[in-house]
Design a protein around this motif. Sequence first.
Motif, mmCIF file in Angstrom:
data_model
loop_
_atom_site.group_PDB
_atom_site.id
_atom_site.type_symbol
_atom_site.label_atom_id
_atom_site.label_comp_id
_atom_site.label_asym_id
_atom_site.label_seq_id
_atom_site.Cartn_x
_atom_site.Cartn_y
_atom_site.Cartn_z
ATOM 1 N N VAL A 72 0.821 -1.209 0.000
ATOM 2 C CA VAL A 72 0.000 0.000 0.000
ATOM 3 C C VAL A 72 0.857 1.261 0.000
ATOM 4 N N CYS A 73 1.904 1.267 0.826
ATOM 5 C CA CYS A 73 2.657 2.499 1.044
ATOM 6 C C CYS A 73 3.818 2.698 0.078
ATOM 7 N N LEU A 74 4.381 1.612 -0.422
ATOM 8 C CA LEU A 74 5.567 1.730 -1.259
ATOM 9 C C LEU A 74 5.311 1.467 -2.742
ATOM 10 N N ASP A 75 4.239 0.748 -3.045
ATOM 11 C CA ASP A 75 4.028 0.314 -4.434
ATOM 12 C C ASP A 75 2.776 0.890 -5.095
ATOM 13 N N SER A 76 1.954 1.619 -4.353
ATOM 14 C CA SER A 76 0.653 2.027 -4.901
ATOM 15 C C SER A 76 0.617 3.479 -5.383
ATOM 16 N N GLY A 77 1.619 4.271 -5.051
ATOM 17 C CA GLY A 77 1.568 5.693 -5.366
ATOM 18 C C GLY A 77 0.859 6.520 -4.315
ATOM 19 N N LEU A 78 0.505 5.914 -3.183
ATOM 20 C CA LEU A 78 -0.213 6.626 -2.126
ATOM 21 C C LEU A 78 0.561 7.850 -1.638
ATOM 22 N N LEU A 79 1.834 7.679 -1.326
ATOM 23 C CA LEU A 79 2.619 8.788 -0.780
ATOM 24 C C LEU A 79 2.726 9.946 -1.765
ATOM 25 N N ALA A 80 2.771 9.613 -3.042
ATOM 26 C CA ALA A 80 2.908 10.660 -4.061
ATOM 27 C C ALA A 80 1.648 11.505 -4.199
ATOM 28 N N THR A 81 0.497 10.957 -3.846
ATOM 29 C CA THR A 81 -0.754 11.707 -3.981
ATOM 30 C C THR A 81 -1.083 12.519 -2.735
ATOM 31 N N MET A 82 -0.405 12.214 -1.608
ATOM 32 C CA MET A 82 -0.684 12.944 -0.372
ATOM 33 C C MET A 82 -0.052 14.334 -0.436
ATOM 34 N N PRO A 83 -0.717 15.339 0.097
ATOM 35 C CA PRO A 83 -0.157 16.698 0.087
ATOM 36 C C PRO A 83 1.106 16.774 0.932
ATOM 37 N N ALA A 84 2.035 17.639 0.542
ATOM 38 C CA ALA A 84 3.209 17.887 1.373
ATOM 39 C C ALA A 84 2.757 18.387 2.744
ATOM 40 N N GLY A 85 3.360 17.837 3.793
ATOM 41 C CA GLY A 85 2.976 18.200 5.154
ATOM 42 C C GLY A 85 1.939 17.282 5.759
ATOM 43 N N ALA A 86 1.391 16.351 4.957
ATOM 44 C CA ALA A 86 0.411 15.385 5.473
ATOM 45 C C ALA A 86 1.141 14.317 6.297
ATOM 46 N N THR A 87 0.355 13.548 7.050
ATOM 47 C CA THR A 87 0.920 12.509 7.911
ATOM 48 C C THR A 87 0.324 11.152 7.557
ATOM 49 N N LEU A 88 1.190 10.165 7.420
ATOM 50 C CA LEU A 88 0.770 8.782 7.213
ATOM 51 C C LEU A 88 0.898 8.045 8.534
ATOM 52 N N VAL A 89 -0.180 7.396 8.971
ATOM 53 C CA VAL A 89 -0.214 6.697 10.255
ATOM 54 C C VAL A 89 -0.301 5.199 10.000
ATOM 55 N N LEU A 90 0.679 4.454 10.493
ATOM 56 C CA LEU A 90 0.708 3.006 10.319
ATOM 57 C C LEU A 90 0.139 2.341 11.568
ATOM 58 N N HIS A 91 -1.102 1.843 11.474
ATOM 59 C CA HIS A 91 -1.724 1.159 12.607
ATOM 60 C C HIS A 91 -1.432 -0.331 12.615
ATOM 61 N N THR A 92 -1.008 -0.890 11.493
ATOM 62 C CA THR A 92 -0.729 -2.314 11.399
ATOM 63 C C THR A 92 0.501 -2.672 12.228
ATOM 64 N N THR A 93 0.421 -3.744 12.994
ATOM 65 C CA THR A 93 1.587 -4.224 13.730
ATOM 66 C C THR A 93 2.539 -4.914 12.756
ATOM 67 N N GLY A 94 3.815 -4.499 12.802
ATOM 68 C CA GLY A 94 4.784 -5.084 11.882
ATOM 69 C C GLY A 94 6.199 -4.738 12.283
ATOM 70 N N SER A 95 7.099 -4.851 11.326
ATOM 71 C CA SER A 95 8.510 -4.619 11.595
ATOM 72 C C SER A 95 8.824 -3.126 11.645
ATOM 73 N N PRO A 96 9.661 -2.698 12.598
ATOM 74 C CA PRO A 96 10.135 -1.313 12.591
ATOM 75 C C PRO A 96 10.861 -0.968 11.284
ATOM 76 N N ASP A 97 11.471 -1.960 10.662
ATOM 77 C CA ASP A 97 12.152 -1.725 9.385
ATOM 78 C C ASP A 97 11.174 -1.245 8.316
ATOM 79 N N THR A 98 9.961 -1.777 8.339
ATOM 80 C CA THR A 98 8.955 -1.348 7.365
ATOM 81 C C THR A 98 8.573 0.104 7.600
ATOM 82 N N ALA A 99 8.361 0.472 8.863
ATOM 83 C CA ALA A 99 8.035 1.870 9.171
ATOM 84 C C ALA A 99 9.138 2.803 8.688
ATOM 85 N N GLU A 100 10.379 2.398 8.866
ATOM 86 C CA GLU A 100 11.499 3.236 8.447
ATOM 87 C C GLU A 100 11.591 3.325 6.921
#
Length: 271
Positions: A72-100
């Motif tokens: 969702v976050c790396l392959d879909s273009g989601l980040l590119a469509t979000m306005p500059a200054g917006a915040t992405l919140v990861l609620h899914t439990t996973g690896s800290p490496d993914t968040a980074e």
Amino acid sequence: MIGVVGAGRMGLPMVRRLAGAGHEVQVLARSAESRRSLEREPARIVSEAAQAGAGAAAVLVCVHTDEQVREVCLDSGLLATMPAGATLVLHTTGSPDTAEAVAAQGERHGVEVVDAPVSGGPHDIAAGRITLFVGGADDTVARVRPVLRTYGDPVLHIGPLGAGQRVKLVNNTVFAAQIGLLAHAVRLGGELGLDESLLLDALTHGSASSRALAGVVRHGSVTGFARATREFLGKDLDVVRAVAGQLSADFGALAPALDALSDAVAPAGTG
């Protein structure tokens, strides 16, 4: 505008809480089933993950697995469509490496990222009392906190990005170990001639009481609860074992309790 990706068991009550608090919400619904479940909700339905980010001050990602977060976050273009200054919140439990990894890509688009795995269930979200373990920069967390408070209480800022995931992984390891300890306790009780259901119910009234015990009692047995929680606990334990392995971290006394949990989940007759 708040975007939501993952309006399932946990995400759907978030949508309702956000809309009820007066937020405009746009939510991803790819399948016909998802669309049907959202038709009566006060939210705009979109069909692509990237569309959930268009014009959104914050996007909440509440999918099931770490792999889905990356998709969702790396392959879909989601980040590119979000306005500059917006915040992405990861609620899914996973690896800290993914968040980074998500944060590194978000930085290229001017999007801030926080990890905020949840502890609790859909009923807690519906009541506005789900626990959030939040990792991220102080100013980013402060900016998104009013959104998180719509459905979360307490909202615990644990530390920098990735800290929320680390706390949640430890939390779920302890929870899993408690179920394993209860398996040991039931075995001991059987050797002392005690009925499992009567023993478990009695323990809820004593100092041995815990959320794990309450769940076990609701399901009638340690084995029943272990199997009911296997899907989400199993994936989280896979992640924490991988993270612990990378850091050569020691599970200590948690290890035999986790082994007891595995034994409780195993089908009868298997070793």
